[in-house]
Structures are given as structure tokens and as C-alpha cells.
Design a protein around this motif. Structure first.
Motif, PDB file in Angstrom:
ATOM      1  N   GLN A 139       0.800  -1.225   0.000  1.00 41.97           N
ATOM      2  CA  GLN A 139       0.000   0.000   0.000  1.00 41.97           C
ATOM      3  C   GLN A 139       0.831   1.273   0.000  1.00 41.97           C
ATOM      4  N   ASN A 140       2.094   1.201   0.377  1.00 48.36           N
ATOM      5  CA  ASN A 140       2.932   2.406   0.423  1.00 48.36           C
ATOM      6  C   ASN A 140       3.605   2.723  -0.902  1.00 48.36           C
ATOM      7  N   LEU A 141       3.400   1.878  -1.910  1.00 55.16           N
ATOM      8  CA  LEU A 141       4.011   2.160  -3.208  1.00 55.16           C
ATOM      9  C   LEU A 141       3.272   3.295  -3.907  1.00 55.16           C
ATOM     10  N   ARG A 142       4.047   4.181  -4.525  1.00 58.25           N
ATOM     11  CA  ARG A 142       3.464   5.291  -5.287  1.00 58.25           C
ATOM     12  C   ARG A 142       2.920   4.780  -6.613  1.00 58.25           C
ATOM     13  N   ASP A 143       2.097   5.599  -7.245  1.00 55.94           N
ATOM     14  CA  ASP A 143       1.521   5.228  -8.536  1.00 55.94           C
ATOM     15  C   ASP A 143       2.599   4.899  -9.565  1.00 55.94           C
ATOM     16  N   ASP A 144       3.668   5.697  -9.593  1.00 56.63           N
ATOM     17  CA  ASP A 144       4.718   5.444 -10.579  1.00 56.63           C
ATOM     18  C   ASP A 144       5.442   4.127 -10.309  1.00 56.63           C
ATOM     19  N   GLU A 145       5.563   3.743  -9.037  1.00 58.87           N
ATOM     20  CA  GLU A 145       6.187   2.462  -8.699  1.00 58.87           C
ATOM     21  C   GLU A 145       5.284   1.296  -9.103  1.00 58.87           C
ATOM     22  N   LEU A 146       3.982   1.448  -8.871  1.00 57.53           N
ATOM     23  CA  LEU A 146       3.035   0.412  -9.291  1.00 57.53           C
ATOM     24  C   LEU A 146       3.052   0.275 -10.812  1.00 57.53           C
ATOM     25  N   MET A 147       3.068   1.397 -11.514  1.00 55.04           N
ATOM     26  CA  MET A 147       3.093   1.371 -12.974  1.00 55.04           C
ATOM     27  C   MET A 147       4.390   0.739 -13.474  1.00 55.04           C
ATOM     28  N   SER A 148       5.487   1.012 -12.791  1.00 53.53           N
ATOM     29  CA  SER A 148       6.765   0.427 -13.165  1.00 53.53           C
ATOM     30  C   SER A 148       6.726  -1.096 -13.005  1.00 53.53           C
ATOM     31  N   MET A 149       6.135  -1.573 -11.923  1.00 54.54           N
ATOM     32  CA  MET A 149       5.990  -3.020 -11.726  1.00 54.54           C
ATOM     33  C   MET A 149       5.162  -3.630 -12.850  1.00 54.54           C
ATOM     34  N   LEU A 150       4.081  -2.956 -13.187  1.00 51.52           N
ATOM     35  CA  LEU A 150       3.198  -3.441 -14.240  1.00 51.52           C
ATOM     36  C   LEU A 150       3.942  -3.508 -15.581  1.00 51.52           C
ATOM     37  N   ARG A 151       4.674  -2.448 -15.895  1.00 53.78           N
ATOM     38  CA  ARG A 151       5.427  -2.418 -17.155  1.00 53.78           C
ATOM     39  C   ARG A 151       6.511  -3.494 -17.181  1.00 53.78           C
ATOM     40  N   GLU A 152       7.190  -3.681 -16.048  1.00 54.63           N
ATOM     41  CA  GLU A 152       8.266  -4.666 -15.986  1.00 54.63           C
ATOM     42  C   GLU A 152       7.742  -6.080 -16.225  1.00 54.63           C
TER      43      GLU A 152
END
Length: 119
Positions: free
Chosen positions: A59-72
Motif C-alpha cells: 500500500q505504500n508504493l506510489r503510482d509510478d512504482e506500481l506502474m513500473s511493476m506493471l510495465r516490468e
């Protein structure tokens, strides 16, 4: 993503593999996928990841970190993760588990090579 909650999850994969075995680990990864996926589409989208990430302690991940995980993890470039992409991503995020897998593969290949040489 050093220093994020993802590291806590990474460290758990080898322990889970040792405790549950290969089949059990895959079962747990599938359960994690189902927790994070968009129930209507059957895939993990940015929205479903953001909405359900607290279930895995992310829950502490920022939107850009979540998007980065998704892209990876998005191997086919369709903008979301299917179950196979999710499982591959979890293994890729766990270097220790990958090393163990590589070691086991090397041992298996050595045994196979010795067995073939003895024939």
C-alpha cells in the motif's frame, strides 16, 4: 524499487518455496494473482493493482512504482499482467529464488550429463 515493501515480499519467496515446495509456491502465486486481478477482466490492471495492493503489503508504493511493476512484468505489451506474466515477475523480483533455481538446474544437467556419459 530498493527500500520499498516489495523487498519484504521478495525475501519471502525463497522461504515460501522451501516450506511449500514447487507446487505449493505456484499455488500461492496463483492466489496472489487472484487477489490483485480485476475480477471482471481476469488480469492485473493498474487500477486493480492500486486498489488491491494493500492485501500484499504494498500500500505504500506510489503510482509510478506500481506502474513500473506493471510495465516490468508486461511481457506481451498489452498493458496488464496475465497469470503467467505475474508469476514470471515474482520470480524475477526474487534474485535468491532465481539463483536457487539456476543451481538446481545446473545440478540436474550435471547428473544428466554423467548418466549419458556412463552409457
Amino acid at each position: 524499487m530498493a527500500g520499498t515493501k516489495t523487498n519484504d515480499f521478495q525475501d519471502m519467496l525463497p522461504m515460501m518455496a522451501n516450506k511449500l515446495g514447487g507446487d505449493g509456491l505456484i499455488r500461492e502465486l496463483c492466489n496472489g494473482f487472484r487477489l490483485l486481478m480485476d475480477k471482471e477482466r481476469g488480469v492485473i490492471t493498474f487500477e486493480s493493482l492500486k486498489k488491491n495492493s494493500a492485501l500484499l503489503g504494498l500500500q505504500n508504493l506510489r503510482d509510478d512504482e506500481l506502474m513500473s511493476m506493471l510495465r516490468e512484468g508486461d511481457l506481451n505489451g498489452d498493458g496488464h499482467l496475465d497469470q503467467m506474466e505475474f508469476c514470471v515477475l515474482m520470480f524475477r523480483l526474487s534474485p535468491e529464488l532465481m539463483e536457487e533455481s539456476e543451481d538446481l538446474l545446473e545440478i540436474a544437467l550435471q547428473h544428466e550429463f554423467k548418466a549419458n556419459s556412463a552409457r
